[in-house]
Write an enzyme that holds these catalytic residues in place. Structure first.
Site, PDB file in Angstrom:
ATOM      1  N   LEU A  44       0.864  -1.178   0.000  1.00 12.24           N
ATOM      2  CA  LEU A  44       0.000   0.000   0.000  1.00 12.24           C
ATOM      3  C   LEU A  44       0.900   1.227   0.000  1.00 12.24           C
ATOM      4  CD1 LEU A  44      -2.736  -0.946   2.638  1.00 12.24           C
ATOM      5  CD2 LEU A  44      -3.150  -0.436   0.234  1.00 12.24           C
ATOM      6  N   ASP A  45       0.575   2.214  -0.822  1.00 13.26           N
ATOM      7  CA  ASP A  45       1.360   3.444  -0.850  1.00 13.26           C
ATOM      8  C   ASP A  45       1.322   4.142   0.502  1.00 13.26           C
ATOM      9  OD1 ASP A  45       2.154   3.127  -3.474  1.00 13.26           O
ATOM     10  OD2 ASP A  45       0.535   4.360  -4.302  1.00 13.26           O
ATOM     11  N   MET A  46       2.250   5.060   0.709  1.00 17.04           N
ATOM     12  CA  MET A  46       2.364   5.765   1.989  1.00 17.04           C
ATOM     13  C   MET A  46       1.038   6.380   2.440  1.00 17.04           C
ATOM     14  SD  MET A  46       5.520   5.931   3.417  1.00 17.04           S
ATOM     15  CE  MET A  46       5.706   7.556   4.153  1.00 17.04           C
TER      16      MET A  46
END
Length: 286
Positions: A44-46
């Site tokens: 998952l992206d930041m």
């Protein structure tokens, strides 16, 4: 004295918070539980949050089986705003006076269902020569990405939150960028869009309702999904002499139908495959 190693295998479902990398969450869980190995089943992206399944010890071998399963996300999208990252991490500016109605959005959403070639965002965890794209973008370097074939199984409008502000639910293949969907939706209306949040609610068979926060895991208030519960294959119990042969890479003769089996002696060994009455250990999970 060194901390005792936890040899338990399985999967922990974690609610990843916004503002921390998936890699960091894995390290926190790994350190907290004292396991030798840990990994996740889809980054998952930041700025994204939600369900992050984390594999422990020998269950890291399940990576290939579960990584590419379909995912479900909810996201809040604001049209008429622009961000270089397509989310709140970038600099937000209002663009134009286009008003997107609920009817306009519902009309265009079905055109996004199916297989499409999607261009990943420059600010993403996509690797370019071993370096994350967002790391290059932050340095102002030219980020050269190529489109990736993805599939959107369903995309629906959940509700309108405000003018130009909508909440969507998206079922899609692994590797899909939700921010890129927002970008491409906005293009159909000749405007821009920003994702105000991205929450992963499903990852294959795993649901966010069964996940735990980092704080709960640190407090010991969580459970580990046993690897043998993840498969609906029939059980096959073996004598110790046969299981040792399998664990050493040999095949053994059995009187069983062709197919996949969950293998046990006094412990769960892993997934075995029978072909022409010969059994081999396909995935070792003990």
């Amino acid at each position: 004295m060194p901390k005792q190693t936890n040899n338990e295998s399985g999967i922990v479902l974690v609610k990843k918070p916004r503002g921390i990398s998936s890699f960091s969450v894995v390290n926190i869980v790994k350190k907290t539980l004292g396991v030798k190995k840990a990994g996740h089943l889809g980054t998952l992206d930041m700025e994204a949050e939600g369900l992050l399944p984390i594999t422990l010890n020998s269950s890291t071998k399940l990576f290939d089986l579960f990584l590419n399963k379909d995912k479900t996300y909810t996201t809040k999208i604001k049209f008429g705003e622009k961000s270089d990252t397509f989310d709140l991490e970038g600099n937000i500016e209002k663009i134009g006076n286009t008003i997107i109605t609920k009817e306009m959005l519902e009309k265009v959403l079905p055109t996004f269902v199916g297989e499409i070639d999607q261009m990943p965002p420059s600010f993403s965890a996509k690797k370019i020569n071993g370096i994350r794209a967002y790391e290059l973008a932050l340095k102002g370097e030219d980020v050269k990405l190529t489109p990736k074939r993805i599939k959107i199984s369903n995309i629906k409008l959940l509700r309108q939150l405000d003018e130009n502000f909508f909440e969507l639910e998206i079922n899609c293949s692994a590797g899909t960028y939700i921010r890129a969907i927002a970008r491409d939706l906005a293009k159909t209306f000749s405007t821009y869009a920003v994702c105000y949040d991205i929450i992963r609610t499903r990852c294959g068979i795993f649901l966010i309702n069964n996940a735990f926060t980092i704080e709960q895991i640190k407090e010991g208030n969580f459970c580990i999904i046993k690897p043998d519960t993840l498969f609906n294959f029939p059980k096959l119990y073996l004598d110790k002499k046969f299981s040792e042969k399998l664990l050493n890479g040999a095949q053994v003769k059995v009187n069983q139908k062709d197919g996949d089996y969950k293998l046990y002696d006094e412990r769960f060994l892993g997934i075995g495959k029978v072909y022409d009455n010969m059994l081999k250990l396909d995935i070792r999970l003990n």
